[in-house]
Design an enzyme around this catalytic site. Structure first.
Site, PDB file in Angstrom:
ATOM      1  N   ARG A 104       3.658  -5.589  -8.117  1.00  0.00           N
ATOM      2  CA  ARG A 104       4.116  -6.354  -6.966  1.00  0.00           C
ATOM      3  C   ARG A 104       3.875  -7.831  -7.234  1.00  0.00           C
ATOM      4  O   ARG A 104       2.725  -8.242  -7.410  1.00  0.00           O
ATOM      5  CB  ARG A 104       3.347  -5.902  -5.722  1.00  0.00           C
ATOM      6  CG  ARG A 104       3.922  -6.446  -4.444  1.00  0.00           C
ATOM      7  CD  ARG A 104       3.120  -5.918  -3.283  1.00  0.00           C
ATOM      8  NE  ARG A 104       3.422  -4.526  -3.038  1.00  0.00           N
ATOM      9  CZ  ARG A 104       4.085  -4.095  -1.970  1.00  0.00           C
ATOM     10  NH1 ARG A 104       4.485  -4.931  -1.056  1.00  0.00           N
ATOM     11  NH2 ARG A 104       4.318  -2.825  -1.809  1.00  0.00           N
ATOM     12  N   THR A 108       6.112 -13.187  -4.106  1.00  0.00           N
ATOM     13  CA  THR A 108       7.259 -12.698  -3.316  1.00  0.00           C
ATOM     14  C   THR A 108       6.988 -11.324  -2.699  1.00  0.00           C
ATOM     15  O   THR A 108       7.721 -10.899  -1.803  1.00  0.00           O
ATOM     16  CB  THR A 108       8.490 -12.559  -4.218  1.00  0.00           C
ATOM     17  OG1 THR A 108       8.188 -11.580  -5.225  1.00  0.00           O
ATOM     18  CG2 THR A 108       8.826 -13.883  -4.901  1.00  0.00           C
ATOM     19  N   ASP A 203      -5.490   6.041  -7.715  1.00  0.00           N
ATOM     20  CA  ASP A 203      -6.958   6.032  -7.766  1.00  0.00           C
ATOM     21  C   ASP A 203      -7.524   7.446  -7.695  1.00  0.00           C
ATOM     22  O   ASP A 203      -8.469   7.788  -8.405  1.00  0.00           O
ATOM     23  CB  ASP A 203      -7.522   5.199  -6.610  1.00  0.00           C
ATOM     24  CG  ASP A 203      -7.413   3.706  -6.890  1.00  0.00           C
ATOM     25  OD1 ASP A 203      -7.254   3.330  -8.066  1.00  0.00           O
ATOM     26  OD2 ASP A 203      -7.474   2.926  -5.925  1.00  0.00           O
TER      27      ASP A 203
END
Ligand code: URA
Length: 209
Positions: A104, A108, A203
């Site tokens: 990501r 933005t 995770d």
């Protein structure tokens, strides 16, 4: 509009409940995700085309069916998607596997590619994008867009759990893509987690954090 299939077989639902449980440890989480992927593979491949071939049984000549054309391509989105690949390959061992890595962009917040490696004949295969958590739909949409930009046309999306927001986003951006889920959950929370969900799939799968 592409179809939306919830793979609600009792075995899938049973295993998914253990996957969701926060007391489930990394080893069991990984094994359960692997098992659910195998069970979902059965559903996702239900409509792959067959062709007739002659076969000699010990009793007579007959006509059987085999899968027509090239086998599938599996496209896990790194990193959580990796956890569903081996389970799929148990049923579809001849599938090829490509990888898409997205991060990501901190400015933005738009998913950006950092790694794309596809089978050479990806455009001639039916591709299954594997992304366990369909939250906002941002990464699934970006992965599908990446495939389409490279000329791939037959694309399905496989997720463990989706939020309604993610399903709507994919259906809007890619109405030709069929979506397969083990569960459609209630909503996204303010942190972008699916509720009730399972937490962070990567995770929990790799024991990080
Ligand atoms: N990604 C995850 O791993 N979990 C969520 O709930 C949402 C996105």
């Amino acid at each position: 509009m592409g179809s939306l299939t919830i793979c609600d077989h009792p075995l899938i639902q049973h295993k998914l409940t253990h996957i969701r449980d926060k007391e489930t440890n990394t080893k069991d989480f990984r094994e359960l995700v692997d098992e659910v992927a195998t069970l979902m593979a059965y559903e996702i491949t239900r409509d792959i085309p067959l062709e007739s071939v002659p076969v000699n049984t010990p009793v007579t000549e007959a006509v059987g069916k085999v899968i027509s054309g090239r086998m599938l391509g599996l496209i896990p989105v790194l990193r959580a998607g990796l956890g569903m690949v081996d389970g799929m390959l148990k049923l579809i061992p001849a599938a090829k596997v490509g990888h898409i890595g997205l991060y990501r962009d901190p400015d933005t917040l738009i998913p950006a590619e950092y790694y794309v490696n596809l089978p050479a004949d990806a455009t001639q295969r039916m591709l299954i994008v594997i992304d366990p958590m369909l939250a906002t739909g941002g990464s699934a949409n970006a992965a599908i867009r990446t495939l389409k930009q490279r000329g791939c046309q037959q694309i399905k999306l496989m997720c463990l759990i989706a939020a309604p927001e993610g399903v709507a986003a994919v259906q809007k951006a890619h109405p030709d893509v069929d979506i397969f889920l083990a569960a459609l959950d209630e909503r996204l929370n303010e942190h972008g987690y699916i509720v009730p969900g399972l937490g962070d799939a990567g995770d929990r799968m790799y024991g990080t954090k």
